[in-house]
Write an enzyme that holds these catalytic residues in place. Structure first.
Site, short mmCIF file in Angstrom:
data_model
loop_
_atom_site.label_atom_id
_atom_site.label_comp_id
_atom_site.label_asym_id
_atom_site.label_seq_id
_atom_site.Cartn_x
_atom_site.Cartn_y
_atom_site.Cartn_z
N SER A 122 29.20 -2.47 -0.18
CA SER A 122 29.80 -1.52 -1.29
C SER A 122 29.55 -1.93 -2.91
O SER A 122 28.29 -2.32 -2.98
CB SER A 122 31.34 -1.48 -1.21
N ASP B 261 30.17 4.81 1.49
CA ASP B 261 30.51 3.37 1.26
C ASP B 261 30.75 2.73 2.56
O ASP B 261 31.36 2.98 3.35
CB ASP B 261 31.98 3.57 0.35
#
Length: 288
Positions: free
Chosen positions: A44, A168
């Site tokens: 991320s 993500d």
């Protein structure tokens, strides 16, 4: 590096969206103390920082990271002042525009096009939505891997690579210490920005429950991953300097304040995490 060429020191950078600005301060303290990684693992927002650091593991990378957060807020990538703008952000067309703007921003701040061009090994991870599993990247084009790892659900479009839809990486593993251990690192400097112990509060509104559920899942995975680290591996979980742990939430990512306030908030996070990590390193006799 160890005698067999396996990494000795790994920097593990977790997720956290806009809270990831803390990692810039943590990395500042590490590099200024003379601590350098043999391996960088990120997911991320940590994938973005990791890619910048792996391309240039010197103090110059810190300038790039600070500039990224300045530009992120100045360009108001996720800034919305009114309710209708928040709604438009979550619509497909809004996610498309946000993804396009974010892609241009990331592309401007990456110094390498491929993993093979990086100065030190770097691994980042995205979530394979269909298979509900981790998809790791360590070779090939760098930009799409970083974009996949940072594709925040509901705010950005998923990234399609080789016919696989990716999002993500923090959805399945927000702090991939296990990857660093598997790759052979014996000392881990862990940069966790969220969530922390006891950071989840019972929400008042029904739309806040999905974020709460994600936080509980992430906290469980983080705790299990840290507890599973072998005893012969040294782990340093670096502090953010924020006394009360913050939660990741979709609402938190949408900036309600103006660009100037966003820039100030990022600078405060960077400074606090730098000072807190510097004190941690000093107390433990780490670095020069």
């Amino acid at each position: 590096m160890t005698r067999k060429g396996r990494p000795s020191v790994a920097f593990v950078l977790g997720g956290g969206g806009v809270l990831g600005a803390h990692q810039t301060g943590m990395l500042s303290a590490l590099l200024l103390s003379g601590i350098r990684p043999d391996l960088v693992v990120g997911v991320s927002s940590g994938a973005l920082h990791g890619a910048v650091l792996a391309a240039d593991p010197t103090l110059n990378s810190l300038i790039t990271m600070r500039r990224f957060w300045h530009d992120f807020h100045e360009r108001a990538i996720l800034h919305r002042c009114r309710l209708e703008r928040v709604v438009s952000t979550l619509a497909p067309s809004g996610r498309r525009r946000t993804s396009q703007r974010f892609r241009r921003l990331v592309e401007e701040h990456l110094a390498a096009e491929r993993f093979e061009e990086l100065a030190i090994p770097f691994h980042c991870m995205a979530t394979d939505i269909g298979a509900a599993c981790e998809r790791w990247f360590a070779r090939g084009p760098l930009l799409p891997a970083v974009l996949a790892s940072t594709a925040v659900p509901a705010l950005m479009e998923t990234v399609s690579l080789d016919g696989v839809q990716l999002a993500d990486g923090g959805l399945v593993n927000s702090l991939p210490v296990d990857r660093a251990v598997t790759l052979g690192a014996r000392t881990l400097y862990v940069m966790q920005t969220t969530p922390g112990p006891g950071s989840t509060e019972i929400p008042d509104h029904v739309w806040e429950w999905p974020s709460m559920a994600l936080n509980i899942t992430q906290r469980y995975r983080v705790r299990a991953s840290l507890e599973a680290v072998p005893e012969d591996v040294t782990v340093h979980v670096l502090p953010t300097g924020i006394s009360r742990p913050e939660q990741f939430s979709v609402q938190r990512q949408i900036q309600t304040a103006g660009p100037a306030e966003g820039i100030k908030d990022a600078e405060i996070r960077i400074e606090r995490s730098y000072l807190a990590t510097q004190r941690y390193l000093w107390r433990h006799g780490l670095g020069s």
